[in-house]
Design an enzyme around this catalytic site. Structure first.
Site, PDB file in Angstrom:
ATOM      1  N   ASP A  69       7.565 -68.049  30.511  1.00 35.19           N
ATOM      2  CA  ASP A  69       8.318 -68.142  31.769  1.00 35.19           C
ATOM      3  C   ASP A  69       9.741 -68.571  31.437  1.00 35.19           C
ATOM      4  OD1 ASP A  69       9.077 -68.268  34.398  1.00 35.19           O
ATOM      5  OD2 ASP A  69       7.927 -70.063  34.886  1.00 35.19           O
ATOM      6  N   LYS A  70      10.524 -67.634  30.945  1.00 34.76           N
ATOM      7  CA  LYS A  70      11.854 -67.940  30.437  1.00 34.76           C
ATOM      8  C   LYS A  70      12.798 -68.471  31.506  1.00 34.76           C
ATOM      9  CE  LYS A  70      11.738 -64.584  26.644  1.00 34.76           C
ATOM     10  NZ  LYS A  70      11.965 -65.526  25.541  1.00 34.76           N
ATOM     11  N   ASN A 115       8.335 -61.444  17.094  1.00 36.69           N
ATOM     12  CA  ASN A 115       9.344 -61.287  18.147  1.00 36.69           C
ATOM     13  C   ASN A 115      10.717 -61.672  17.615  1.00 36.69           C
ATOM     14  OD1 ASN A 115      10.783 -63.657  19.746  1.00 36.69           O
ATOM     15  ND2 ASN A 115       8.870 -64.497  18.910  1.00 36.69           N
ATOM     16  N   ARG A 116      11.710 -60.992  18.130  1.00 43.20           N
ATOM     17  CA  ARG A 116      13.110 -61.350  17.882  1.00 43.20           C
ATOM     18  C   ARG A 116      13.864 -61.270  19.209  1.00 43.20           C
ATOM     19  NH1 ARG A 116      12.721 -56.477  14.618  1.00 43.20           N
ATOM     20  NH2 ARG A 116      13.519 -54.646  15.743  1.00 43.20           N
ATOM     21  N   MET A 117      13.311 -61.923  20.214  1.00 45.36           N
ATOM     22  CA  MET A 117      13.854 -61.844  21.566  1.00 45.36           C
ATOM     23  C   MET A 117      15.306 -62.323  21.628  1.00 45.36           C
ATOM     24  SD  MET A 117      11.232 -60.533  23.009  1.00 45.36           S
ATOM     25  CE  MET A 117      11.602 -60.605  24.755  1.00 45.36           C
ATOM     26  N   PHE A 119      16.509 -65.559  22.693  1.00 42.57           N
ATOM     27  CA  PHE A 119      16.861 -66.398  23.845  1.00 42.57           C
ATOM     28  C   PHE A 119      17.387 -65.564  25.019  1.00 42.57           C
ATOM     29  CE2 PHE A 119      17.912 -70.503  21.209  1.00 42.57           C
ATOM     30  CZ  PHE A 119      16.564 -70.640  20.914  1.00 42.57           C
ATOM     31  N   ASN A 177      15.596 -76.995  21.177  1.00 38.91           N
ATOM     32  CA  ASN A 177      15.100 -75.911  20.328  1.00 38.91           C
ATOM     33  C   ASN A 177      16.183 -75.527  19.317  1.00 38.91           C
ATOM     34  OD1 ASN A 177      13.971 -73.659  19.146  1.00 38.91           O
ATOM     35  ND2 ASN A 177      13.466 -72.635  21.074  1.00 38.91           N
ATOM     36  N   SER A 180      14.217 -71.685  16.472  1.00 35.45           N
ATOM     37  CA  SER A 180      13.989 -70.250  16.622  1.00 35.45           C
ATOM     38  C   SER A 180      14.696 -69.507  15.495  1.00 35.45           C
ATOM     39  CB  SER A 180      14.525 -69.753  17.964  1.00 35.45           C
ATOM     40  OG  SER A 180      14.514 -68.335  18.003  1.00 35.45           O
ATOM     41  N   ASN A 182      15.609 -66.441  15.706  1.00 36.24           N
ATOM     42  CA  ASN A 182      16.190 -65.234  16.289  1.00 36.24           C
ATOM     43  C   ASN A 182      17.600 -65.390  16.829  1.00 36.24           C
ATOM     44  OD1 ASN A 182      13.771 -63.788  15.768  1.00 36.24           O
ATOM     45  ND2 ASN A 182      12.850 -64.790  17.546  1.00 36.24           N
ATOM     46  N   THR A 183      18.178 -66.582  16.696  1.00 39.63           N
ATOM     47  CA  THR A 183      19.595 -66.796  16.977  1.00 39.63           C
ATOM     48  C   THR A 183      20.264 -67.100  15.643  1.00 39.63           C
ATOM     49  OG1 THR A 183      19.227 -67.631  19.226  1.00 39.63           O
ATOM     50  CG2 THR A 183      21.281 -68.269  18.145  1.00 39.63           C
ATOM     51  N   LYS A 222      11.797 -79.453  18.740  1.00 38.82           N
ATOM     52  CA  LYS A 222      10.883 -78.429  18.231  1.00 38.82           C
ATOM     53  C   LYS A 222      11.345 -78.005  16.843  1.00 38.82           C
ATOM     54  CE  LYS A 222       8.344 -74.309  19.651  1.00 38.82           C
ATOM     55  NZ  LYS A 222       8.048 -73.407  20.781  1.00 38.82           N
ATOM     56  N   ASN A 251       7.467 -73.957  15.498  1.00 39.24           N
ATOM     57  CA  ASN A 251       7.931 -72.684  16.020  1.00 39.24           C
ATOM     58  C   ASN A 251       7.349 -71.555  15.162  1.00 39.24           C
ATOM     59  OD1 ASN A 251       9.546 -70.729  17.443  1.00 39.24           O
ATOM     60  ND2 ASN A 251      11.075 -72.316  17.803  1.00 39.24           N
ATOM     61  N   GLY A 302      -0.926 -70.562  16.513  1.00 45.10           N
ATOM     62  CA  GLY A 302      -2.211 -69.965  16.184  1.00 45.10           C
ATOM     63  C   GLY A 302      -3.411 -70.598  16.852  1.00 45.10           C
ATOM     64  N   TYR A 323       0.524 -69.588  23.270  1.00 48.60           N
ATOM     65  CA  TYR A 323       1.301 -68.469  23.790  1.00 48.60           C
ATOM     66  C   TYR A 323       0.700 -67.164  23.274  1.00 48.60           C
ATOM     67  CZ  TYR A 323       5.227 -65.505  25.251  1.00 48.60           C
ATOM     68  OH  TYR A 323       6.000 -64.529  25.834  1.00 48.60           O
ATOM     69  N   THR A 324       0.835 -66.919  21.957  1.00 50.34           N
ATOM     70  CA  THR A 324       0.270 -65.695  21.405  1.00 50.34           C
ATOM     71  C   THR A 324      -1.231 -65.636  21.656  1.00 50.34           C
ATOM     72  OG1 THR A 324       1.976 -65.693  19.696  1.00 50.34           O
ATOM     73  CG2 THR A 324       0.064 -64.287  19.320  1.00 50.34           C
TER      74      THR A 324
END
Length: 363
Positions: A69-70, A115-117, A119, A177, A180, A182-183, A222, A251, A302, A323-324
């Site tokens: 829920d971003k 994932n490489r969303m 943010f 955070n 991550s 991905n940033t 995190k 993470n 996991g 989550y996953t």
């Protein structure tokens, strides 16, 4: 039933299915009868599962991690699915589209996701408008914050401070955070001095907000699983020394060792799911042995069933997040885990979930 429809869902684009799921939950978000039905189906109420941390009550230890829920659109509906707490975000000061698509990949053979969303979110201000009634939630609501992609690391603390300024009046706890993958260069903020500066800046903003008669909120950190033992020890000790209220471990990972040879293995991004189970549990145990007497730990990585959650709690986690696991197990995952936790506690002679925390780390 979910296992019957999962094959169909997995034939469709992962991100598109996620958006459709959010859309369906929006229909329930403002519907009292809808939420009541979900609660009847999915909630497990048992005082043996309740835990009190940071001055708040968690009805059970199974939470939903940030990333689902971003934009804080469906947290009431998610709470009705039986989660003991819900973490929204990651939110940045300004809205941003995230990385180019495709950026979300399922690896069913490994029960994993890459994932490489980046943010992707609508920004902290719009989220704050959705959070105005957070206090009416049945479960604690956490807010996960990050920096915008275009913000250089030297100015990262300003972004986190801006998020706190817009969001501090909302939510029950906050998460910094910096883990991550991905940033670009975000994980560099885990270097000890950068981390200390960031935490001090965030804490200063929190103190300023409390001066405006806003209730004090716990601030958690995190961390990533891809640090050396020595670096992780430095990070968690520095965080605790600077006043962090808790640690979320961990993470996603950049490692591809567990999925080597898969057609998506070389995709950039963070790997989550079953390949992270043992690794994240080991980190929970090590962090508990380092700082578990000072701050609570939330274990994530996991978790697919009650045994996975139980192992993390025994390793030192006061709470856990999924989550996953929900992608693969469906919306009933919190119920399934909580029912199994009760059975495992009874088997081992524990009368309350708090008695389980860290038993393996104390041996």
């Amino acid at each position: 039933m979910y296992q019957l429809i999962r094959k169909y869902l997995f034939q469709q684009d992962a991100e598109e299915i996620h958006e459709k799921t959010i859309g369906a939950l929006r229909l329930v978000e403002d519907s009292a009868p809808g939420k009541s039905i979900l609660k009847m189906i999915y909630q497990v109420k048992d005082q043996r599962l309740e835990n009190k941390l940071w001055g708040m009550t968690f009805p059970n230890p199974v939470g939903l991690a940030a990333g689902f829920d971003k934009n804080a659109e469906v947290y009431h509906a998610l709470g009705a699915l039986g989660f003991g707490f819900v973490e929204i975000g990651t939110l940045t000061p300004q809205g941003q589209p995230g990385n180019p698509k495709p950026r979300l990949f399922r690896l069913p053979e490994h029960q994993a996701v890459i994932n490489r969303m980046g943010f992707n979110n609508h920004g902290a201000y719009l989220a704050s408008q959705h959070l105005v009634d957070y206090a009416y939630s049945d479960v604690p609501i956490g807010i996960n914050i990050g920096k915008n992609k275009v913000t250089p690391n030297e100015e990262a603390a300003i972004d986190y401070s801006k998020c706190m300024d817009m969001l501090y009046a909302y939510g029950h706890y906050f998460v910094i955070n910096i883990s991550s993958p991905n940033t670009p260069n975000l994980r560099d903020l885990q270097e000890t001095e950068s981390l200390r500066h960031l935490v001090r800046t965030v804490k200063e903003k929190a103190t300023e907000m409390e001066g405006r008669s806003i209730k004090k909120k716990p601030i958690l950190l995190k961390v990533a699983p891809d640090m050396s033992d020595e670096h992780m020890r430095d990070v968690v000790h520095a965080a605790v020394e600077e006043g962090i209220s808790g640690i979320i471990a961990t993470n996603t990972t950049l490692s591809r060792e567990a999925v080597s040879g898969h057609r998506f293995a070389e995709e950039a991004g963070g790997l989550s799911g079953r390949p992270l189970t043992e690794r994240s549990t080991a980190w929970v145990k090590e962090i508990y042995q380092e700082v578990g007497d000072k701050v609570p730990i939330i274990g994530v990585g996991g978790i697919y069933n009650g045994e996975d959650a139980y192992a993390k709690i025994r390793a030192g986690a006061s709470l856990v997040q999924v989550y996953t696991g929900m992608i693969y197990q469906g919306p009933g995952i919190a119920k399934q885990i909580n029912k199994k936790l009760l059975k495992l506690m009874q088997r081992d002679g524990f009368k309350h979930i708090s008695e389980v925390i860290g038993v393996d780390a104390k041996e």
